[in-house]
Scaffold this motif. Sequence first.
Motif, PDB file in Angstrom:
ATOM      1  N   SER A   1       0.852  -1.187   0.000  1.00 22.80           N
ATOM      2  CA  SER A   1       0.000   0.000   0.000  1.00 22.80           C
ATOM      3  C   SER A   1       0.886   1.235   0.000  1.00 22.80           C
ATOM      4  CB  SER A   1      -0.907   0.001   1.237  1.00 22.80           C
ATOM      5  OG  SER A   1      -1.690   1.181   1.273  1.00 22.80           O
ATOM      6  N   PHE A   2       0.773   2.037  -1.057  1.00 17.70           N
ATOM      7  CA  PHE A   2       1.620   3.226  -1.209  1.00 17.70           C
ATOM      8  C   PHE A   2       0.730   4.468  -1.216  1.00 17.70           C
ATOM      9  CE2 PHE A   2       4.691   6.011  -3.455  1.00 17.70           C
ATOM     10  CZ  PHE A   2       5.794   5.783  -2.642  1.00 17.70           C
ATOM     11  N   PRO A   3       1.176   5.560  -0.608  1.00 12.23           N
ATOM     12  CA  PRO A   3       0.335   6.764  -0.524  1.00 12.23           C
ATOM     13  C   PRO A   3       0.166   7.442  -1.879  1.00 12.23           C
ATOM     14  CG  PRO A   3       2.515   7.209   0.335  1.00 12.23           C
ATOM     15  CD  PRO A   3       2.460   5.730   0.108  1.00 12.23           C
ATOM     16  N   PRO A   4      -0.810   8.329  -2.013  1.00  9.52           N
ATOM     17  CA  PRO A   4      -1.003   9.083  -3.253  1.00  9.52           C
ATOM     18  C   PRO A   4       0.085  10.138  -3.421  1.00  9.52           C
ATOM     19  CG  PRO A   4      -2.539   9.817  -1.583  1.00  9.52           C
ATOM     20  CD  PRO A   4      -1.853   8.614  -1.014  1.00  9.52           C
ATOM     21  N   PRO A   5       0.143  10.804  -4.585  1.00 12.03           N
ATOM     22  CA  PRO A   5       1.202  11.788  -4.849  1.00 12.03           C
ATOM     23  C   PRO A   5       1.257  12.944  -3.858  1.00 12.03           C
ATOM     24  CG  PRO A   5       0.155  11.137  -6.895  1.00 12.03           C
ATOM     25  CD  PRO A   5      -0.669  10.540  -5.787  1.00 12.03           C
TER      26      PRO A   5
END
Length: 357
Positions: A214-218
């Motif tokens: 799970s990676f955060p948004p820009p």
Amino acid sequence: MSLSIKIAPGLRVSASSRGIRTSMGPRAARPHVGAGFSTGAGPITYGTSLGGRARSHAPRTSLTALERQARAAEKAAAYEAVGRVEQALLSAHLEEFTPATAPVLPAPTPVDPKALRRQLRRQALEHMPRWRPRDRATARKQADERFPAALQEETARRAGEHAAAEAAAEAEWAQLASGDPATVIAALEAAFEDNISPAAPIDSTGSAATVVVSFPPPTAVPERKQATTPTGKPTLHKRTKAERNNFYVRALASTTLATAKETLAAAPSVKEVTILVVRQDPDTHKPEDYLAAIYVGRFQRQRLATLKWNQVDPVAELLLAPGAMLHRRGQAGDVLPLDLATEPELAAVVAQLRADL
């Protein structure tokens, strides 16, 4: 008097007569600190404080001078905070992970004869009244007579427990080394527990594994970047949209490679790991993109073992991975959700993740 500046979404530096504070993360999770630094909720949080409470005997300073001091300290703190965030986002792949090896348990703790003798005497006298000295003396003597056998029994008990623990550890290691799916998944879950970007194994066939990250948004990328003025002083310049997106992809690549390295270190039987990266984006205009896949690729042990990590271009490795999928659009290079129509198994994983929200 207080001053405040926003340098990125969720990243703010404030200055007042009590000092300088830098905070990151959502409002509810921001740390509030005095001296030192702390971390809080969110993908990355950081807090620091400079200066301290003004002393009552300090000389009075004009408001203009205080403003200049506060602004200078504010800029210095903001510059440092941005650097820390950038370092954390771009250096994950440089971390070294200790490969799993067969466990070696320490020898059992030897029995302390004096402690055991005291314990036997204490047990023998536990219900013996003090006004019966002869009976107490007899009880102590019986405890002393019991001591040699008790010492042998306790030594044997500890040796037996140690042997059982060794056998269990060896059996678990054999299962991990041979690629038992349940054991591999359990080992990866334990390895990922402290990751900044949450990761979870969802499948293992022994020699292969699939992991979701799970990676955060820009918006996790600071709006401003470190720079210098024409006179050489540190300052912050606003990033262009293209620069933010390029930084975002570099951070995505660094985290993905770190997860692949950690997977291969924790599971010696795994020769190839598929990494599926998803993100939650509350600012999306499409409900189906609130949680969406943004990258997928396969990473092979043989390939990663040959890399000199301090010279690696993370983005190049991200794109060179077999089966790599990364969708970017336009001159700004926006990272868009993937179309997984040709990957029904991964599409099912994303659908399940959405249903579990």
